[in-house]
Design a protein around this motif. Sequence first.
Motif, PDB file in Angstrom:
ATOM      1  N   MET A   1      19.236 -25.192   0.671  1.00 53.09           N
ATOM      2  CA  MET A   1      19.992 -23.960   0.774  1.00 53.09           C
ATOM      3  C   MET A   1      19.138 -22.791   0.322  1.00 53.09           C
ATOM      4  N   SER A   2      19.559 -21.655   0.709  1.00 48.18           N
ATOM      5  CA  SER A   2      18.802 -20.458   0.383  1.00 48.18           C
ATOM      6  C   SER A   2      18.813 -20.193  -1.106  1.00 48.18           C
ATOM      7  N   GLN A   3      17.729 -19.588  -1.559  1.00 47.38           N
ATOM      8  CA  GLN A   3      17.618 -19.254  -2.977  1.00 47.38           C
ATOM      9  C   GLN A   3      18.597 -18.156  -3.370  1.00 47.38           C
ATOM     10  N   ILE A   4      19.204 -17.496  -2.411  1.00 49.33           N
ATOM     11  CA  ILE A   4      20.145 -16.411  -2.690  1.00 49.33           C
ATOM     12  C   ILE A   4      21.338 -16.898  -3.516  1.00 49.33           C
ATOM     13  N   TYR A   5      21.676 -18.167  -3.411  1.00 48.15           N
ATOM     14  CA  TYR A   5      22.811 -18.713  -4.146  1.00 48.15           C
ATOM     15  C   TYR A   5      22.474 -19.058  -5.591  1.00 48.15           C
ATOM     16  N   GLY A   6      21.222 -19.047  -5.936  1.00 47.63           N
ATOM     17  CA  GLY A   6      20.832 -19.293  -7.316  1.00 47.63           C
ATOM     18  C   GLY A   6      20.449 -20.732  -7.578  1.00 47.63           C
ATOM     19  N   ASN A   7      20.072 -20.966  -8.820  1.00 45.72           N
ATOM     20  CA  ASN A   7      19.589 -22.285  -9.218  1.00 45.72           C
ATOM     21  C   ASN A   7      20.694 -23.330  -9.240  1.00 45.72           C
ATOM     22  N   GLY A   8      21.919 -22.921  -9.477  1.00 44.54           N
ATOM     23  CA  GLY A   8      23.024 -23.877  -9.541  1.00 44.54           C
ATOM     24  C   GLY A   8      23.224 -24.614  -8.235  1.00 44.54           C
ATOM     25  N   VAL A   9      23.181 -23.898  -7.137  1.00 45.20           N
ATOM     26  CA  VAL A   9      23.372 -24.528  -5.828  1.00 45.20           C
ATOM     27  C   VAL A   9      22.152 -25.375  -5.475  1.00 45.20           C
ATOM     28  N   ALA A  10      20.961 -24.897  -5.814  1.00 46.50           N
ATOM     29  CA  ALA A  10      19.748 -25.689  -5.560  1.00 46.50           C
ATOM     30  C   ALA A  10      19.796 -26.997  -6.347  1.00 46.50           C
ATOM     31  N   LEU A  11      20.247 -26.919  -7.591  1.00 48.44           N
ATOM     32  CA  LEU A  11      20.365 -28.121  -8.413  1.00 48.44           C
ATOM     33  C   LEU A  11      21.414 -29.069  -7.840  1.00 48.44           C
ATOM     34  N   THR A  12      22.525 -28.524  -7.404  1.00 50.70           N
ATOM     35  CA  THR A  12      23.585 -29.343  -6.818  1.00 50.70           C
ATOM     36  C   THR A  12      23.084 -30.058  -5.577  1.00 50.70           C
ATOM     37  N   GLU A  13      22.358 -29.352  -4.737  1.00 52.81           N
ATOM     38  CA  GLU A  13      21.813 -29.953  -3.527  1.00 52.81           C
ATOM     39  C   GLU A  13      20.865 -31.103  -3.863  1.00 52.81           C
ATOM     40  N   LYS A  14      20.015 -30.902  -4.859  1.00 47.16           N
ATOM     41  CA  LYS A  14      19.052 -31.928  -5.264  1.00 47.16           C
ATOM     42  C   LYS A  14      19.776 -33.148  -5.842  1.00 47.16           C
ATOM     43  N   VAL A  15      20.809 -32.927  -6.636  1.00 46.88           N
ATOM     44  CA  VAL A  15      21.568 -34.033  -7.227  1.00 46.88           C
ATOM     45  C   VAL A  15      22.300 -34.824  -6.136  1.00 46.88           C
ATOM     46  N   LEU A  16      22.848 -34.134  -5.153  1.00 45.23           N
ATOM     47  CA  LEU A  16      23.509 -34.845  -4.052  1.00 45.23           C
ATOM     48  C   LEU A  16      22.520 -35.718  -3.289  1.00 45.23           C
ATOM     49  N   ASP A  17      21.322 -35.214  -3.068  1.00 49.33           N
ATOM     50  CA  ASP A  17      20.288 -36.033  -2.420  1.00 49.33           C
ATOM     51  C   ASP A  17      19.977 -37.272  -3.251  1.00 49.33           C
ATOM     52  N   TYR A  18      19.839 -37.075  -4.553  1.00 48.40           N
ATOM     53  CA  TYR A  18      19.557 -38.194  -5.458  1.00 48.40           C
ATOM     54  C   TYR A  18      20.684 -39.234  -5.416  1.00 48.40           C
ATOM     55  N   LEU A  19      21.924 -38.777  -5.480  1.00 51.01           N
ATOM     56  CA  LEU A  19      23.057 -39.711  -5.467  1.00 51.01           C
ATOM     57  C   LEU A  19      23.108 -40.496  -4.155  1.00 51.01           C
ATOM     58  N   VAL A  67      12.228 -22.066 -12.480  1.00 48.79           N
ATOM     59  CA  VAL A  67      13.224 -23.139 -12.550  1.00 48.79           C
ATOM     60  C   VAL A  67      13.597 -23.582 -11.137  1.00 48.79           C
ATOM     61  N   TYR A  68      13.760 -22.632 -10.243  1.00 49.29           N
ATOM     62  CA  TYR A  68      14.072 -22.963  -8.850  1.00 49.29           C
ATOM     63  C   TYR A  68      12.973 -23.841  -8.254  1.00 49.29           C
ATOM     64  N   GLU A  69      11.724 -23.482  -8.491  1.00 46.96           N
ATOM     65  CA  GLU A  69      10.604 -24.274  -7.989  1.00 46.96           C
ATOM     66  C   GLU A  69      10.565 -25.656  -8.641  1.00 46.96           C
ATOM     67  N   ALA A  70      10.910 -25.719  -9.932  1.00 48.89           N
ATOM     68  CA  ALA A  70      10.944 -27.010 -10.630  1.00 48.89           C
ATOM     69  C   ALA A  70      12.003 -27.921 -10.020  1.00 48.89           C
ATOM     70  N   ILE A  71      13.155 -27.349  -9.710  1.00 51.69           N
ATOM     71  CA  ILE A  71      14.230 -28.138  -9.094  1.00 51.69           C
ATOM     72  C   ILE A  71      13.775 -28.669  -7.741  1.00 51.69           C
ATOM     73  N   ASN A  72      13.217 -27.808  -6.928  1.00 48.21           N
ATOM     74  CA  ASN A  72      12.825 -28.207  -5.574  1.00 48.21           C
ATOM     75  C   ASN A  72      11.641 -29.153  -5.536  1.00 48.21           C
ATOM     76  N   SER A  73      10.807 -29.129  -6.546  1.00 50.79           N
ATOM     77  CA  SER A  73       9.635 -30.007  -6.539  1.00 50.79           C
ATOM     78  C   SER A  73       9.907 -31.377  -7.154  1.00 50.79           C
ATOM     79  N   THR A  74      11.074 -31.555  -7.752  1.00 53.29           N
ATOM     80  CA  THR A  74      11.409 -32.840  -8.368  1.00 53.29           C
ATOM     81  C   THR A  74      11.717 -33.867  -7.285  1.00 53.29           C
ATOM     82  N   ARG A  75      11.114 -35.008  -7.409  1.00 50.76           N
ATOM     83  CA  ARG A  75      11.327 -36.101  -6.455  1.00 50.76           C
ATOM     84  C   ARG A  75      11.844 -37.326  -7.200  1.00 50.76           C
TER      85      ARG A  75
END
Length: 130
Positions: A1-19, A67-75
Amino acid sequence: MSQIYGNGVALTEKVLDYLWQRQTVSLNNIANDDTPGFKSQYISFEEELNKRIKDASKAKHHPKRTVYEAINSTRSRLNTTWNESSRLDGNNVDVDQEQVEIVRTAYEYQFILSSLNNDLTRLRNAAKTF
Protein backbone atom coordinates in the motif's frame (compact mmCIF):
# COMPACT_ATOMS: atom_id res chain seq x y z
CA MET A 1 0.00 0.00 0.00
CA SER A 2 1.01 3.55 -0.45
CA GLN A 3 3.12 5.24 2.16
CA ILE A 4 0.45 7.95 2.37
CA TYR A 5 -1.44 5.81 4.89
CA GLY A 6 1.48 5.72 7.28
CA ASN A 7 3.48 3.05 9.02
CA GLY A 8 0.45 1.44 10.65
CA VAL A 9 -1.03 0.27 7.36
CA ALA A 10 2.39 -0.83 6.07
CA LEU A 11 2.89 -2.85 9.24
CA THR A 12 -0.58 -4.37 8.95
CA GLU A 13 0.08 -5.38 5.36
CA LYS A 14 3.38 -7.03 6.33
CA VAL A 15 1.78 -8.90 9.25
CA LEU A 16 -1.01 -10.20 7.01
CA ASP A 17 1.58 -11.52 4.57
CA TYR A 18 3.40 -13.22 7.44
CA LEU A 19 0.20 -14.81 8.79
CA TRP A 20 -0.64 -16.11 5.32
CA GLN A 21 2.79 -17.70 5.05
CA ARG A 22 2.50 -19.19 8.54
CA GLN A 23 -0.85 -20.75 7.61
CA THR A 24 0.65 -22.20 4.42
CA VAL A 25 3.58 -23.75 6.30
CA SER A 26 1.26 -25.32 8.90
CA LEU A 27 -0.91 -26.79 6.16
CA ASN A 28 2.21 -28.14 4.43
CA ASN A 29 3.32 -29.76 7.70
CA ILE A 30 -0.04 -31.51 8.05
CA ALA A 31 0.04 -32.61 4.40
CA ASN A 32 3.43 -34.25 5.05
CA ASP A 33 2.39 -36.03 8.24
CA ASP A 34 2.76 -39.42 6.53
CA THR A 35 6.04 -38.59 4.75
CA PRO A 36 8.87 -40.60 6.31
CA GLY A 37 11.73 -38.43 7.54
CA PHE A 38 9.85 -35.15 7.02
CA LYS A 39 10.78 -32.46 9.54
CA SER A 40 8.20 -29.84 10.47
CA GLN A 41 8.81 -26.25 9.50
CA TYR A 42 7.85 -22.88 10.91
CA ILE A 43 8.09 -19.23 9.93
CA SER A 44 9.95 -16.67 12.03
CA PHE A 45 9.23 -12.99 11.57
CA GLU A 46 8.44 -11.13 14.78
CA GLU A 47 11.96 -10.96 16.20
CA GLU A 48 13.50 -9.56 13.02
CA LEU A 49 10.70 -7.03 12.59
CA ASN A 50 10.99 -5.91 16.21
CA LYS A 51 14.76 -5.45 15.92
CA ARG A 52 14.53 -3.53 12.65
CA ILE A 53 11.83 -1.18 13.95
CA LYS A 54 13.76 -0.49 17.15
CA ASP A 55 16.92 0.27 15.19
CA ALA A 56 15.03 2.47 12.72
CA SER A 57 13.22 4.44 15.41
CA LYS A 58 16.59 5.46 16.87
CA ALA A 59 17.53 7.21 13.63
CA LYS A 60 17.95 10.95 14.00
CA HIS A 61 16.90 11.90 10.46
CA HIS A 62 13.47 10.99 9.09
CA PRO A 63 12.55 8.32 11.68
CA LYS A 64 9.09 7.75 10.14
CA ARG A 65 10.62 7.12 6.73
CA THR A 66 13.25 4.85 8.26
CA VAL A 67 10.62 2.83 10.16
CA TYR A 68 8.62 2.47 6.95
CA GLU A 69 11.71 1.14 5.17
CA ALA A 70 12.42 -1.21 8.09
CA ILE A 71 8.90 -2.62 7.87
CA ASN A 72 9.10 -3.14 4.12
CA SER A 73 12.55 -4.71 4.20
CA THR A 74 11.66 -7.30 6.84
CA ARG A 75 11.35 -10.80 5.42
CA SER A 76 10.03 -13.92 7.06
CA ARG A 77 12.36 -16.88 7.39
CA LEU A 78 11.46 -20.54 6.90
CA ASN A 79 13.01 -22.71 9.61
CA THR A 80 13.09 -26.48 10.06
CA THR A 81 12.53 -28.19 13.39
CA TRP A 82 15.29 -30.75 13.72
CA ASN A 83 14.30 -32.17 17.12
CA GLU A 84 14.11 -35.89 17.53
CA SER A 85 10.95 -37.67 16.60
CA SER A 86 9.21 -40.25 18.72
CA ARG A 87 8.01 -41.91 15.54
CA LEU A 88 9.89 -44.75 13.89
CA ASP A 89 9.77 -43.11 10.44
CA GLY A 90 11.66 -40.00 11.67
CA ASN A 91 8.78 -37.63 10.94
CA ASN A 92 8.33 -35.04 13.71
CA VAL A 93 5.05 -33.39 12.67
CA ASP A 94 2.62 -32.95 15.58
CA VAL A 95 -0.74 -32.74 13.83
CA ASP A 96 -2.57 -31.59 16.97
CA GLN A 97 -0.13 -28.71 17.45
CA GLU A 98 -0.35 -27.77 13.77
CA GLN A 99 -4.15 -27.67 13.94
CA VAL A 100 -3.98 -25.38 16.98
CA GLU A 101 -1.56 -23.17 15.04
CA ILE A 102 -3.93 -23.03 12.05
CA VAL A 103 -6.85 -21.94 14.22
CA ARG A 104 -4.72 -19.38 16.07
CA THR A 105 -3.42 -17.97 12.81
CA ALA A 106 -6.93 -17.75 11.36
CA TYR A 107 -8.13 -15.78 14.40
CA GLU A 108 -5.13 -13.45 14.22
CA TYR A 109 -5.70 -12.92 10.49
CA GLN A 110 -9.39 -12.09 11.06
CA PHE A 111 -8.49 -9.68 13.86
CA ILE A 112 -5.89 -7.86 11.77
CA LEU A 113 -8.27 -7.60 8.80
CA SER A 114 -11.01 -6.22 11.04
CA SER A 115 -8.58 -3.73 12.55
CA LEU A 116 -7.41 -2.59 9.12
CA ASN A 117 -10.99 -2.24 7.93
CA ASN A 118 -11.81 -0.08 10.98
CA ASP A 119 -8.77 2.13 10.37
CA LEU A 120 -9.63 2.64 6.72
CA THR A 121 -13.26 3.37 7.58
CA ARG A 122 -12.11 6.07 10.02
CA LEU A 123 -9.87 7.58 7.34
CA ARG A 124 -12.70 7.49 4.82
CA ASN A 125 -15.09 9.15 7.26
CA ALA A 126 -12.52 11.81 8.14
CA ALA A 127 -11.99 12.57 4.46
CA LYS A 128 -15.74 12.97 3.92
CA THR A 129 -15.87 15.85 6.41
CA PHE A 130 -13.66 17.98 4.15
